[in-house]
Design an enzyme around this catalytic site. Structure first.
Site, PDB file in Angstrom:
ATOM      1  N   LEU A 140       5.696  56.224  -3.356  1.00 12.76           N
ATOM      2  CA  LEU A 140       4.937  57.448  -3.128  1.00 12.76           C
ATOM      3  C   LEU A 140       5.387  58.477  -4.153  1.00 12.76           C
ATOM      4  CD1 LEU A 140       5.129  57.835   0.778  1.00 12.76           C
ATOM      5  CD2 LEU A 140       3.140  57.101  -0.549  1.00 12.76           C
ATOM      6  N   ASP A 141       4.482  59.361  -4.558  1.00 16.14           N
ATOM      7  CA  ASP A 141       4.867  60.445  -5.449  1.00 16.14           C
ATOM      8  C   ASP A 141       5.962  61.284  -4.797  1.00 16.14           C
ATOM      9  OD1 ASP A 141       2.835  59.580  -7.087  1.00 16.14           O
ATOM     10  OD2 ASP A 141       1.414  61.135  -6.458  1.00 16.14           O
ATOM     11  N   LYS A 142       6.750  61.942  -5.616  1.00 12.94           N
ATOM     12  CA  LYS A 142       7.845  62.772  -5.118  1.00 12.94           C
ATOM     13  C   LYS A 142       7.381  63.720  -4.016  1.00 12.94           C
ATOM     14  CE  LYS A 142      10.996  66.484  -6.538  1.00 12.94           C
ATOM     15  NZ  LYS A 142      11.497  67.304  -7.664  1.00 12.94           N
TER      16      LYS A 142
END
Length: 332
Positions: A140-142
């Site tokens: 997942l993106d940050k």
């Protein structure tokens, strides 16, 4: 946690005709296509006892043998980082990642990641992703929150990777986006590639990697819409890029036009002020991996997990609901 020295992969019917470098990347999307091209150039990819070129097209039933040289990646430093584990057994961990936490070490990030916390809790995780990504099947993106599955052994990792590659595993996100939507549901299908303006970003392009996103309206507000989004492919920043592409950027997204840039399109000054108030409540994109489903790699049973919306996302929705209720009462 070293990557297994050698693996053998049997080509499926849907993979017939693929270039061998693309076939390998298709099976293991967490590793770059160029990394497999490097292995091919070093004669470490073999079919029927003969090393092949990247342009070789595979056929159903062929066995592709890949040898991985010893990795030079450094070990991950174990760190005591809170990890919200929803489910765990001897094969997998399902966790709820908070926004703001990087999944694994990489360029410019050596510690303070989810992986550092996982290594602190577990001495043994799958080594398929390499030393810097032990157990990591997908990411997942940050600044995106929500569900991730982590593999505790290589067998589970290969199995889960195949499910994500074959689209039998599913991921459902909730996204709050700018502006009302004309369609109640839809499909976005494009190619994605690195942005020509900023190589750390991605954009819709005429060529690249195909990306498919389905969306369905969950709730409409005056100038925002809550969507239920399902991924058919898992490209970097895919949901954020796709929703921005159809002119409904994710609310709060600082990279894909989801913050102050959209306010000037609102007609009423009261909406300007309220939008700024909402943006102050959530410092990142309102995007959450809400549901995750797959076949358990050991038991063969279908499993399904859900994670509630994080507090800041929920607070924004509560504020929208309150404003809507107040407007209804005023009309009466």
């Amino acid at each position: 946690m070293s990557f297994p020295n050698r693996i053998e992969l049997t080509v499926g019917s849907s993979e017939t005709g693929m270039r061998v470098d693309r076939f390998l990347h298709h099976r293991f999307p967490e590793r770059s296509r160029s990394s497999f091209q490097n292995l091919i150039d070093e004669s470490l990819v073999v079919i029927a006892g003969i090393s092949v070129k990247s342009s070789y097209k595979v056929t159903e039933g062929e066995v592709v043998s890949v040898t991985f040289p010893p990795t030079a990646e450094p070990e991950v430093i174990p760190q005591k980082i809170p990890v919200d584990i929803i489910y765990e057994d001897r094969d997998i961990i399902v966790l709820n990642k908070p926004a703001g936490l990087v999944v694994h070490p990489g360029a410019g990030v050596r510690d303070g990641t989810l992986v550092n916390g996982l290594v602190y809790l577990h001495k043994s995780l799958s080594g398929v992703g390499g030393r810097l990504r032990p157990g990591i099947v997908h990411r997942l993106d940050k600044n995106t929150s929500g569900l991730l599955v982590v593999a505790k052994n290589d067998e589970a990792h290969w199995n889960l990777t195949r499910q994500f590659s074959e689209k039998s595993a599913y991921r459902i996100y909730f996204a709050l986006v700018w502006f009302p939507m004309k369609e109640k549901e839809g499909k976005i299908e494009t190619y994605l590639n690195r942005s020509k303006r900023d190589r750390t970003m991605f954009a819709v392009a005429e060529s690249g990697r195909k990306a498919i996103t389905f969306f369905q309206v969950e709730k409409s507000f005056q100038f925002l819409t809550l969507l239920r989004v399902r991924l058919m492919t898992g490209r970097t920043h895919q949901i954020r890029i796709h929703l921005n592409h159809i002119h409904h950027p994710v609310f709060g997204d600082p990279e894909y036009h989801g913050r102050l840039k959209q306010i000037n399109q609102l007609e009423r000054q009261a909406d300007h002020q309220f939008a700024r108030h909402l943006l102050g409540m959530i410092p990142h994109q309102a995007l959450h991996a809400r549901e995750l489903g797959f076949v358990h790699p050991a038991t063969g049973r279908e499993v399904h997990f859900e994670a509630p919306l994080p507090p800041d996302f929920k607070n924004v929705l509560n504020a929208l609901e309150k404003r809507e209720n107040e407007a209804d009462r005023a009309e009466k």
